[in-house]
Motif scaffolding. Structure first.
Motif, short mmCIF file in Angstrom:
data_model
loop_
_atom_site.label_atom_id
_atom_site.label_comp_id
_atom_site.label_asym_id
_atom_site.label_seq_id
_atom_site.Cartn_x
_atom_site.Cartn_y
_atom_site.Cartn_z
N SER A 54 -7.40 -3.17 -6.75
CA SER A 54 -6.01 -2.70 -6.81
C SER A 54 -5.59 -2.14 -5.45
N PRO A 55 -4.29 -2.15 -5.17
CA PRO A 55 -3.81 -1.60 -3.89
C PRO A 55 -4.22 -0.13 -3.69
N LEU A 56 -4.17 0.66 -4.76
CA LEU A 56 -4.53 2.07 -4.65
C LEU A 56 -5.99 2.22 -4.27
N ALA A 57 -6.88 1.52 -4.96
CA ALA A 57 -8.30 1.62 -4.66
C ALA A 57 -8.60 1.09 -3.25
N GLU A 63 -1.48 5.33 3.37
CA GLU A 63 -0.35 4.67 2.74
C GLU A 63 -0.88 3.61 1.79
N VAL A 64 -0.35 3.60 0.58
CA VAL A 64 -0.72 2.59 -0.41
C VAL A 64 0.37 1.53 -0.38
N ARG A 65 -0.02 0.32 -0.06
CA ARG A 65 0.95 -0.77 0.02
C ARG A 65 0.91 -1.55 -1.29
N GLU A 66 2.03 -1.58 -1.96
CA GLU A 66 2.14 -2.35 -3.19
C GLU A 66 3.43 -3.14 -3.17
#
Length: 157
Positions: free
Chosen positions: A125-128, A141-144
């Motif tokens: 996942s983008p967060l992980a 920064e979390v890119r989603e």
């Protein structure tokens, strides 16, 4: 299934083993019994119970093969009980969203075990991906798909 390893925690591995045991020892015999009962009803060409039992049997056998394949490709990651220095698969991470100022805790697991209702997120996942390799105090920064957001890691367990 792909040829790449399937990442599991020890808990996830045990859940798959338990599911396989249940399918083989409980569900499969039950489906066979349903097939026998449906066959005993006579004409198989217009027997909806027989068709349903055959479909159920196919589903069960497919799931058994799927679980066996996952177990054969399983790579177990250890839950670290020591003082964690960095975020990795198997760790629980508490972070603060800089936008909402709220704390959240997630556990990073392999894709097979991911369950957002239990705050278990996939390592893909983008967060992980944003958190992996980071340490307490790091901001990133979390890119989603929608819009990127910033988080700060507060605790790693």
């Amino acid at each position: 299934m792909t040829d790449k390893d399937i990442i599991l925690t020890a808990e996830g591995l045990q859940e798959l083993k338990d599911e396989l045991t249940h399918l083989i020892n409980n569900v499969r015999p039950q489906v066979i019994e349903e097939l026998v009962e449906a066959r005993a009803q006579g004409d198989l060409s217009e027997n909806a119970d027989y068709d349903a039992a055959r479909n159920r049997q196919a589903e069960v056998e497919a799931r058994i093969k799927e679980v066996e394949a996952m177990l054969s490709k399983a790579k177990i990651i250890e839950d670290s009980n020591s003082k964690n220095k960095e975020v990795k698969i198997g760790t629980s991470v508490t972070f603060t969203s800089q936008k909402t100022k709220k704390d959240m805790t997630v556990k990073i697991v392999g894709a097979i075990e991911a369950d957002p209702f239990e705050n278990k997120i996939s390592n893909e996942s983008p967060l992980a991906k944003a958190m992996l390799g980071k340490v307490v105090g790091d901001s990133m920064e979390v890119r989603e798909l929608k819009e990127p957001y910033k988080i700060t890691i507060k605790e790693i367990k």
